[in-house]
Design a protein around this motif. Structure first.
Motif, PDB file in Angstrom:
ATOM      1  N   GLU A  70      16.502   5.735 -14.760  1.00 17.36           N
ATOM      2  CA  GLU A  70      15.765   5.683 -13.371  1.00 17.36           C
ATOM      3  C   GLU A  70      15.020   4.864 -13.430  1.00 17.36           C
ATOM      4  N   GLY A  71      14.480   3.979 -12.978  1.00 18.25           N
ATOM      5  CA  GLY A  71      13.172   3.215 -12.477  1.00 18.25           C
ATOM      6  C   GLY A  71      12.844   1.944 -12.077  1.00 18.25           C
ATOM      7  N   GLY A  72      11.816   1.642 -11.855  1.00 15.44           N
ATOM      8  CA  GLY A  72      11.479   0.376 -10.685  1.00 15.44           C
ATOM      9  C   GLY A  72      11.046  -0.244 -10.906  1.00 15.44           C
ATOM     10  N   ALA A  73      10.188  -1.198 -10.980  1.00 17.83           N
ATOM     11  CA  ALA A  73       8.413  -1.554 -10.224  1.00 17.83           C
ATOM     12  C   ALA A  73       8.417  -2.918 -10.243  1.00 17.83           C
ATOM     13  N   ILE A  74       6.877  -3.081  -9.004  1.00 16.13           N
ATOM     14  CA  ILE A  74       6.412  -4.169  -8.766  1.00 16.13           C
ATOM     15  C   ILE A  74       6.224  -5.167  -8.956  1.00 16.13           C
ATOM     16  N   VAL A  75       5.176  -6.287  -9.563  1.00 14.11           N
ATOM     17  CA  VAL A  75       4.794  -6.740  -9.886  1.00 14.11           C
ATOM     18  C   VAL A  75       3.946  -7.821  -9.356  1.00 14.11           C
ATOM     19  N   SER A  76       2.530  -7.416  -9.684  1.00 11.17           N
ATOM     20  CA  SER A  76       1.398  -8.083  -7.736  1.00 11.17           C
ATOM     21  C   SER A  76       0.707  -9.250  -8.755  1.00 11.17           C
ATOM     22  N   PRO A  77       0.284 -10.197  -7.594  1.00  9.45           N
ATOM     23  CA  PRO A  77      -0.376 -11.071  -8.012  1.00  9.45           C
ATOM     24  C   PRO A  77      -1.731 -10.804  -8.143  1.00  9.45           C
ATOM     25  N   ASP A  78      -1.822 -10.180  -7.854  1.00  6.34           N
ATOM     26  CA  ASP A  78      -3.870  -9.231  -8.425  1.00  6.34           C
ATOM     27  C   ASP A  78      -3.949  -8.020  -7.664  1.00  6.34           C
ATOM     28  N   LEU A  79      -5.202  -7.477  -7.891  1.00 10.40           N
ATOM     29  CA  LEU A  79      -5.756  -6.174  -8.256  1.00 10.40           C
ATOM     30  C   LEU A  79      -5.611  -5.634  -7.001  1.00 10.40           C
ATOM     31  N   LYS A  80      -5.957  -6.401  -6.043  1.00 12.36           N
ATOM     32  CA  LYS A  80      -5.981  -5.677  -4.491  1.00 12.36           C
ATOM     33  C   LYS A  80      -4.590  -5.297  -3.638  1.00 12.36           C
ATOM     34  N   THR A  81      -3.299  -5.861  -4.585  1.00  8.21           N
ATOM     35  CA  THR A  81      -2.082  -5.380  -3.465  1.00  8.21           C
ATOM     36  C   THR A  81      -2.076  -4.546  -4.662  1.00  8.21           C
ATOM     37  N   LYS A  82      -2.198  -4.745  -6.030  1.00  6.28           N
ATOM     38  CA  LYS A  82      -1.487  -3.594  -7.026  1.00  6.28           C
ATOM     39  C   LYS A  82      -2.140  -2.053  -6.674  1.00  6.28           C
ATOM     40  N   LEU A  83      -2.833  -1.838  -6.009  1.00 11.15           N
ATOM     41  CA  LEU A  83      -3.555  -0.978  -5.261  1.00 11.15           C
ATOM     42  C   LEU A  83      -3.249  -0.604  -4.100  1.00 11.15           C
ATOM     43  N   ARG A  84      -2.980  -1.409  -3.649  1.00 17.65           N
ATOM     44  CA  ARG A  84      -2.463  -1.059  -1.834  1.00 17.65           C
ATOM     45  C   ARG A  84      -0.536  -0.563  -2.114  1.00 17.65           C
ATOM     46  N   ILE A  85      -0.241  -0.981  -3.285  1.00 15.99           N
ATOM     47  CA  ILE A  85       1.253  -0.230  -3.136  1.00 15.99           C
ATOM     48  C   ILE A  85       0.553   0.495  -4.361  1.00 15.99           C
ATOM     49  N   ASP A  86      -0.140   1.193  -5.185  1.00 17.76           N
ATOM     50  CA  ASP A  86      -0.435   2.028  -5.901  1.00 17.76           C
ATOM     51  C   ASP A  86      -0.563   3.105  -5.014  1.00 17.76           C
ATOM     52  N   HIS A  87      -1.632   2.832  -4.223  1.00 13.93           N
ATOM     53  CA  HIS A  87      -1.420   4.084  -2.932  1.00 13.93           C
ATOM     54  C   HIS A  87      -0.022   4.440  -2.066  1.00 13.93           C
ATOM     55  N   LYS A  95       3.168   3.999  -2.896  1.00 18.74           N
ATOM     56  CA  LYS A  95       3.801   4.701  -3.627  1.00 18.74           C
ATOM     57  C   LYS A  95       3.226   6.335  -3.364  1.00 18.74           C
ATOM     58  N   ASN A  96       1.929   7.077  -3.555  1.00 24.30           N
ATOM     59  CA  ASN A  96       2.174   8.303  -3.638  1.00 24.30           C
ATOM     60  C   ASN A  96       0.912   8.470  -2.005  1.00 24.30           C
ATOM     61  N   PHE A  97       1.953   8.988  -1.128  1.00 25.58           N
ATOM     62  CA  PHE A  97       1.779   9.309  -0.282  1.00 25.58           C
ATOM     63  C   PHE A  97       0.437   8.519   0.720  1.00 25.58           C
ATOM     64  N   GLY A  98      -0.239   7.477   0.419  1.00 24.26           N
ATOM     65  CA  GLY A  98      -0.946   7.339   0.430  1.00 24.26           C
ATOM     66  C   GLY A  98      -2.709   7.715  -0.089  1.00 24.26           C
ATOM     67  N   ILE A  99      -2.264   8.167  -0.493  1.00 26.32           N
ATOM     68  CA  ILE A  99      -3.630   9.217  -1.242  1.00 26.32           C
ATOM     69  C   ILE A  99      -4.716   8.101  -1.881  1.00 26.32           C
ATOM     70  N   VAL A 100      -5.888   8.791  -1.608  1.00 27.96           N
ATOM     71  CA  VAL A 100      -6.255   7.638  -3.140  1.00 27.96           C
ATOM     72  C   VAL A 100      -7.774   9.029  -3.017  1.00 27.96           C
ATOM     73  N   ASP A 101      -7.724   9.720  -2.774  1.00 28.77           N
ATOM     74  CA  ASP A 101      -8.447  11.198  -3.492  1.00 28.77           C
ATOM     75  C   ASP A 101      -8.227  12.173  -2.677  1.00 28.77           C
ATOM     76  N   GLU A 102      -8.335  13.037  -3.610  1.00 31.47           N
ATOM     77  CA  GLU A 102      -7.897  14.225  -2.636  1.00 31.47           C
ATOM     78  C   GLU A 102      -8.140  14.840  -1.087  1.00 31.47           C
ATOM     79  N   VAL A 103      -9.134  14.846  -0.764  1.00 34.75           N
ATOM     80  CA  VAL A 103      -9.766  14.145   0.706  1.00 34.75           C
ATOM     81  C   VAL A 103      -9.491  12.912   1.773  1.00 34.75           C
ATOM     82  N   THR A 104      -8.649  12.030   1.215  1.00 30.06           N
ATOM     83  CA  THR A 104      -8.019  10.889   1.598  1.00 30.06           C
ATOM     84  C   THR A 104      -7.135  10.163   2.235  1.00 30.06           C
ATOM     85  N   VAL A 105      -6.597   9.767   2.740  1.00 29.01           N
ATOM     86  CA  VAL A 105      -5.081   9.080   2.481  1.00 29.01           C
ATOM     87  C   VAL A 105      -5.532   8.333   4.030  1.00 29.01           C
TER      88      VAL A 105
END
Length: 377
Positions: A192-209, A211-221
């Motif tokens: 099972e799996g999937g992926a999103i292809v992004s045009p730029d790093l900024k969009t990828k970082l938002r997507i990565d946040h 897909k992980n509960f909006g977490i940036v680090d252990e004290v930041t959501v």
């Protein structure tokens, strides 16, 4: 007499188990199971190289990736899409509180018809979600021109389009985002799996946040995210799959060619043609069955099944026939004549790397034996 084995419409590519064991041993050794571990990072890198894209975010499945893609672009209101696809395309809109607006398909490609899009645009329209159906590319230039004119986002459901290229490279580079599925039935799978292809790093970082509960680090959501991460087990299997993929695609192309040669002169059987791809993935083999063929589509489907050959009527019924969509004005059959006709005619024949020439001959034989029958009313 020994009974013949069943033939299914598809079968997952499974490399030798012995080749997967070292990956599992490494996971057991480092005890990292998820949260962007080393295999996850390696697969993202290798997929970017293989697919010819710059940024990719792995997901637990393609549906969660679709849901997240809509969130990432902050899509609201109405989205124009196709009725001729798997239900996940439209379901992802409903899960985001978005109204799907269905537009008819091109009868030649079975993709969203750009000529029908503009008439469906309203002040509430914010995006277009086309599907590269069966891996055949949409008319990306026409769709982008409309999107630019009306300031709309474009999210491609590219679940079928892994590795597909047009004259300028990967089909995945079109639109604002492209979403892939790595389900077991796909050309490339990670169980099972999937992926999103992004045009730029900024969009990828938002997507990565996201897909992980909006977490940036252990004290930041930073966002109300979801858990869409791919595990290390799935990512490691994807890395192994990539090593066998080219051989798999060669065999798929051979099967496609055999079907086309054998079915070329069968009255009432139409093989779907390419729609401009320079590199295809041969993910499906759909045929359209017209009244010139002696059996109806459903009668042939049943006859194949009775012989242990399991074809599929992708995509029947249309999404618009399901209860959560049928009341929409855009879902009415008179609004979708080409999609309605295609859904009544289409039959996807078996195609997968392990399908033997003898298996193909069994499929062809059932289709051929009906040619002399009187037409079934």
């Amino acid at each position: 007499m020994e009974s013949k084995k069943d033939i299914f419409v598809t079968q997952p590519l499974l490399p030798p188990l012995s080749e997967f064991i070292p990956y599992l041993e490494k996971i057991w050794e480092n005890k990292i199971l998820t949260n962007g571990g080393p295999f996850h990072q390696q697969l993202e890198k290798e997929l970017c190289e293989y697919l010819g894209v710059e940024h990719i975010s792995l997901f637990t499945n393609g549906t969660i990736a679709l849901v997240t893609a809509l969130q990432a672009l902050r899509i609201t209101g109405e989205v124009i899409t196709t009725p001729y696809t798997f239900v996940a395309t439209a379901h992802s809109l409903l899960w985001n509180g978005i109204k799907p607006v269905f537009v008819d398909i091109d009868p030649a490609t079975l993709n969203l018809d750009p000529r029908k899009i503009e008439a469906a645009i309203t002040p509430q329209t914010t995006a277009i979600m086309p599907v590269h159906c069966y891996g055949h590319p949409c008319d990306v230039k026409a769709i982008q021109k409309i999107a630019d004119t009306y300031n709309l986002k474009v999210i491609y459901d590219a679940a079928h389009a892994f590795g597909v290229k047009d004259e300028n490279g990967s089909i995945l580079r079109h639109g604002d985002l492209s979403v892939l599925s790595f389900h077991a039935t796909k050309v490339f799978n990670t169980f099972e799996g999937g992926a999103i292809v992004s045009p730029d790093l900024k969009t990828k970082l938002r997507i990565d946040h996201l897909k992980n509960f909006g977490i940036v680090d252990e004290v930041t959501v930073v966002a109300p995210g979801i858990n869409g991460k791919m595990s290390e087990i799935n990512a490691s299997f994807g890395l192994l799959q990539l090593k066998h993929l080219e051989q798999s695609l060669v065999r798929r192309k051979e099967i496609d060619s055999i079907y086309r040669e054998k079915l070329a002169d069968v009255l009432g059987i139409q093989c779907l043609e390419d729609s401009g791809e320079q590199v295809a993935n041969y993910a499906y083999f759909p045929i359209l069955i017209s009244s010139d063929y002696p059996l109806s589509r459903d009668a042939l489907y049943k006859k194949l099944k009775d012989r242990g050959i399991f074809s599929r009527r992708y995509f029947y019924p249309l999404i618009t026939e399901f209860p959560m969509y049928r009341s929409l004005l855009s879902a009415q059959p008179n609004n979708l004549p080409c999609a309605t006709e295609a859904a009544s005619k289409v039959l996807c024949l078996p195609i997968y790397p392990a399908l033997s020439n003898d298996d193909i001959s069994r499929v062809i034989a059932v289709i051929f034996e009906n040619r002399e029958l009187n037409h079934c009313k």
